[in-house]
Design an enzyme around this catalytic site. Structure first.
Site, PDB file in Angstrom:
ATOM      1  N   SER A   1       0.827  -1.202   0.000  1.00 25.89           N
ATOM      2  CA  SER A   1       0.000   0.000   0.000  1.00 25.89           C
ATOM      3  C   SER A   1       0.867   1.261   0.000  1.00 25.89           C
ATOM      4  CB  SER A   1      -0.963  -0.039   1.186  1.00 25.89           C
ATOM      5  OG  SER A   1      -2.023   0.878   1.005  1.00 25.89           O
TER       6      SER A   1
ATOM      7  N   ASP B   1      -8.425  -6.180  -5.633  1.00 24.88           N
ATOM      8  CA  ASP B   1      -8.111  -5.074  -4.720  1.00 24.88           C
ATOM      9  C   ASP B   1      -8.954  -3.862  -5.100  1.00 24.88           C
ATOM     10  OD1 ASP B   1      -7.010  -3.056  -3.183  1.00 24.88           O
ATOM     11  OD2 ASP B   1      -4.946  -3.732  -3.451  1.00 24.88           O
TER      12      ASP B   1
ATOM     13  N   HIS C   1      -6.632  -6.349  -0.767  1.00 19.31           N
ATOM     14  CA  HIS C   1      -5.532  -5.454  -0.393  1.00 19.31           C
ATOM     15  C   HIS C   1      -4.741  -6.108   0.739  1.00 19.31           C
ATOM     16  CE1 HIS C   1      -3.685  -1.534  -0.719  1.00 19.31           C
ATOM     17  NE2 HIS C   1      -3.793  -1.320   0.582  1.00 19.31           N
TER      18      HIS C   1
END
Length: 351
Positions: free
Chosen positions: A128, A248, A279
């Site tokens: 991320s 995601d 994610h």
């Protein structure tokens, strides 16, 4: 409040030049003089939680570095959500690890401390925001960065918060935007005394972020152009291992897809792993030996071991979306040369 009516958008005559961000030309201060040098740090810290992949590598003789970003607790500056200042603060640490930048043991900036234990070969990894910082760092071509392992990373912040002029949000966070993320990650405010000194500046900078992101029109602008790493991929010298979930809805797969297409012809080694998760990290997957893959990769990249990682690992590894715990290897992904199938009401034809 996201429950607002859509407003009609008026066309404009903006050109690429109109929305291209210009570099900051503010003069850089002269280097601070070094009076003494030490190998002993003045401060230590303990991380709150471990990333198990990093622990895996600690046990194999690699060093793991956790670095604070600009505007975070115990650092200087303010949060900027993906702009060049954030990238500069990131590569400064790489330059120090590579022996190309001086670091000091305190803000007094008199006693230097080299990364004497480093072999000057650096990798960045993380999911991320951390993967995004790795991607941003790679696009500067910073010396010493040998490879990045970007997991679920943003390649263009416009593709994270906007969609063709529409204001959207990452999956699960309706109404969230660059100003909300800046406020959320501005951990300097956890120290009341420190925050009191910079509160006025921070509120002004936060207001500028809110204005620049422009939730009213959703247009691409110089604000977003400054946060578009794709336009700088020509600078990449580090080898790439990109990991992303095809489901995601936070950092959508187009971020890795656009990056992969942008670097296809670069003279660096690049690998892509696409899983069917969301994610998430995949180092705990039982159906793929991800830690072994990364061990092979980093042993080659950082230690210079000729283990043929660049040829043993397929260019693209994709998890099957029908058969559980099944993976496929292929030479490319979304390549112009890929076969396409065209469907109509009468028949389908393979082109």
């Amino acid at each position: 409040n996201v429950n607002v009516p859509l407003e009609p958008k008026q066309p404009n005559d903006l050109t690429l030049a109109d929305v291209t961000a210009q570099p900051d030309t503010t003069p850089i201060p002269d280097p601070r003089p070094v009076t003494t040098t030490t190998k002993t740090a003045e401060e230590t810290f303990a991380r709150e939680q471990s990333y198990t992949l990093n622990d895996y590598f600690l046990a194999r003789g690699f060093a793991v570095v956790y670095a604070a970003g600009i505007g975070t607790l115990d650092s200087d500056g303010v949060r900027t959500t993906g702009d060049p200042e954030e990238t500069t603060s990131t590569i400064a640490i790489i330059e120090w690890l590579a022996g190309n930048r001086t670091a000091f043991t305190s803000r007094a900036a008199t006693q230097a401390i080299p990364a004497w234990w480093s072999n000057h070969a650096v990798a960045m990894t993380g999911r991320s925001y951390l993967g995004t910082l790795a991607t941003a760092a790679a696009t500067t071509g910073v010396e010493g960065l040998k490879t990045v392992i970007s997991e679920a990373a943003i390649s263009n912040w416009y593709d994270y918060y906007r969609d063709g002029g529409l204001v959207i949000a990452p999956g699960g966070f309706p109404g969230e935007d660059t100003d909300v993320l800046a406020e959320e990650t501005f951990s300097r405010q956890l120290k009341a005394g420190d925050y009191h000194r910079i509160q006025v500046k921070w509120q002004a900078d936060l207001a500028a972020i809110t204005h620049g992101q422009d939730r009213k029109t959703g247009n691409y602008s110089t604000y977003w152009d400054a946060r578009n790493y794709l336009k700088n991929v020509k600078n990449i010298k580090a080898d790439l291992l990109l990991v992303h979930g095809l489901n995601d809805w936070n950092v959508k797969p187009r971020n890795v897809n656009n990056l992969w297409n942008a670097v296809r012809d670069l003279p660096v080694t690049k690998k892509l792993i696409l899983h069917q998760g969301q994610h998430i990290y995949i180092n705990a997957f039982r159906s793929i030996d991800y830690t072994d893959i990364v061990n092979l990769w980093l042993t080659h990249e950082l230690l210079g071991v000729d283990n043929q990682a660049e040829t043993l690992l397929p260019n693209v590894i994709i998890q099957d979306n029908v058969k559980p715990e099944t993976w496929h290897a292929t030479d490319d992904w979304d390549a112009p040369s890929n076969p396409t199938r065209v469907f109509n009401l009468q028949h389908d034809e393979l082109v």
